[in-house]
Design an enzyme around this catalytic site. Structure first.
Site, PDB file in Angstrom:
ATOM      1  N   ARG A  83       0.816  -1.210   0.000  1.00  0.00           N
ATOM      2  CA  ARG A  83       0.000   0.000   0.000  1.00  0.00           C
ATOM      3  C   ARG A  83       0.855   1.267   0.000  1.00  0.00           C
ATOM      4  O   ARG A  83       0.527   2.242  -0.694  1.00  0.00           O
ATOM      5  CB  ARG A  83      -0.965   0.007   1.197  1.00  0.00           C
ATOM      6  CG  ARG A  83      -2.040   1.076   1.075  1.00  0.00           C
ATOM      7  CD  ARG A  83      -3.142   0.879   2.092  1.00  0.00           C
ATOM      8  NE  ARG A  83      -2.672   1.047   3.464  1.00  0.00           N
ATOM      9  CZ  ARG A  83      -3.444   0.953   4.547  1.00  0.00           C
ATOM     10  NH1 ARG A  83      -4.740   0.656   4.403  1.00  0.00           N
ATOM     11  NH2 ARG A  83      -2.954   1.119   5.753  1.00  0.00           N
ATOM     12  N   LYS A 186      -2.738   6.602   1.011  1.00  0.00           N
ATOM     13  CA  LYS A 186      -2.657   7.031   2.420  1.00  0.00           C
ATOM     14  C   LYS A 186      -1.779   8.282   2.513  1.00  0.00           C
ATOM     15  O   LYS A 186      -0.568   8.212   2.746  1.00  0.00           O
ATOM     16  CB  LYS A 186      -2.128   5.898   3.299  1.00  0.00           C
ATOM     17  CG  LYS A 186      -2.516   6.046   4.761  1.00  0.00           C
ATOM     18  CD  LYS A 186      -2.316   4.741   5.514  1.00  0.00           C
ATOM     19  CE  LYS A 186      -2.671   4.870   6.994  1.00  0.00           C
ATOM     20  NZ  LYS A 186      -4.084   5.152   7.235  1.00  0.00           N
ATOM     21  N   GLU A 222     -16.078   6.834   3.464  1.00  0.00           N
ATOM     22  CA  GLU A 222     -15.281   6.449   4.628  1.00  0.00           C
ATOM     23  C   GLU A 222     -15.866   7.036   5.903  1.00  0.00           C
ATOM     24  O   GLU A 222     -16.617   8.016   5.867  1.00  0.00           O
ATOM     25  CB  GLU A 222     -13.836   6.907   4.469  1.00  0.00           C
ATOM     26  CG  GLU A 222     -13.040   6.085   3.471  1.00  0.00           C
ATOM     27  CD  GLU A 222     -11.599   5.896   3.899  1.00  0.00           C
ATOM     28  OE1 GLU A 222     -11.128   6.636   4.767  1.00  0.00           O
ATOM     29  OE2 GLU A 222     -10.948   4.989   3.364  1.00  0.00           O
TER      30      GLU A 222
END
Length: 343
Positions: A83, A186, A222
């Site tokens: 990620r 992220k 989210e």
């Protein structure tokens, strides 16, 4: 190493605690260098560094656990590596090499072994890897030099009340990320963009803001800094969009849900479907799986009461405990998620 004195392991907040060492690795425009160990909490950074000027900054969150058998294990480090590499490519940064990233994570755990909370305390050792662009830039372009750093800190539950229900709120005037922006990576800026909504939610007595899709404002996205899912009968349903961060915890819970015989659906979830939910939760490295008892649609003044008695539902409870059991060495690691660290 001797255990730290004067730490109440069972009552740790989810916050920064100074530990002994962090590890660092620099990319000089052509290759990643050697891993360096530092006892400093500070970075010597040029004021024109691209991370400060143009937001070239990415990070991860992962946990190491001391198990029932006394062994220390790191949860799904390979997925965190994938990620952060994906985030790096998304922001035109240099992806760290897999072997080097894992070596750095293992090293920082070993160097701070006396800060790993004991089994049964409910706490864990949290690792924060971050990569930043350090090349001085005034013109808008990517850096050529990067710093990867990993520090560790012992943490307790993200929510101080532990495994119990919380309430969240929907505000349509806020977006967490743009429709085709950085939401799936992220990036610190995504979290900064959600701070106003989160602060407002807390002022209104809610734990977090549940964001909607930034394009149409029709679908669930989210939940604060975490993913979101609902349970409808024998189905585990989690939202899907280009602005949602692919959560490693959510991925893991989906597999556990399948192991429990549930059907997993990853698809756009309309706000109105909350009325059909038997259970709901936010999930992530910090939140794990935090049950949600109510979602308030502020703009339409609609209360979606998911838990009538305000208690966690049976499915979310089972998912939570199964994941925790694997992480703490209480249950077999049949999917090979845990990496044992020799400390």
């Amino acid at each position: 190493m001797s255990e730290l004195k004067n730490i109440d392991w069972s009552h740790l907040a989810f916050d920064y605690v100074k530990t002994d060492y962090n590890v660092r690795c620099a990319f000089d425009g052509s290759k990643w260098g050697d891993i360096q160990v530092s006892d400093s909490e500070y970075i010597n950074l040029h004021m024109a560094a691209s991370c400060l000027q143009y937001g070239q900054e990415i990070f991860e969150g992962q946990k190491a656990f001391r198990g029932k058998d006394g062994k220390v294990r790191l949860f799904r480090i390979e997925e965190n590596c994938k990620r952060i590499q994906d985030s790096a490519r998304g922001l035109m940064m240099e992806p760290i090499e897999t072997e080097k990233f894992i070596e750095m994570a293992e090293k920082v755990i070993k160097l701070n072994a006396r800060f790993i909370p004991p089994y049964g305390s409910g706490s864990s050792l949290y690792l924060r890897p971050l990569e930043i662009g350090v090349t001085p830039r005034v013109g808008v372009r990517s850096a050529t030099d990067y710093l990867m750093l990993i520090f560790a800190t012992p943490v307790g539950n993200y929510f101080a009340q532990g495994f119990t229900t919380c309430k969240v709120v929907i505000y349509r005037e806020y977006d967490r990320a743009a429709p085709c922006g950085t939401g799936r990576w992220k990036v610190g800026g995504n979290y900064a963009g959600g701070l106003r909504a989160t602060e407002r939610a807390k002022q209104h007595g809610y734990s977090a803001a549940l964001f909607l899709d930034p394009k149409e404002k029709k679908y669930l996205d989210e939940c604060g800094p975490a993913n979101f899912f609902i349970i409808e009968g024998d189905r585990y349903i989690t939202p899907k969009s280009n602005s949602i961060l692919p959560s490693i915890t959510n991925m893991s819970l989906q597999q556990i849900a399948k192991d429990m015989g549930l059907k997993v659906e990853c698809r756009p979830v309309p706000v109105e479907e909350l009325a059909q939910a038997d259970e709901a939760a936010e999930c992530g490295t910090a939140a794990v799986a935090t049950p949600i008892s109510e979602v308030y649609d502020y703009d339409n003044d609609i209360h979606y009461v998911i838990s009538k008695d305000g208690k966690p539902g049976p499915v979310v409870t089972e998912l939570y405990h199964r994941l925790q059991a694997i992480q703490k060495g209480e249950a077999p690691d049949v999917h090979g998620w845990m990496r044992e660290i020799d400390v």
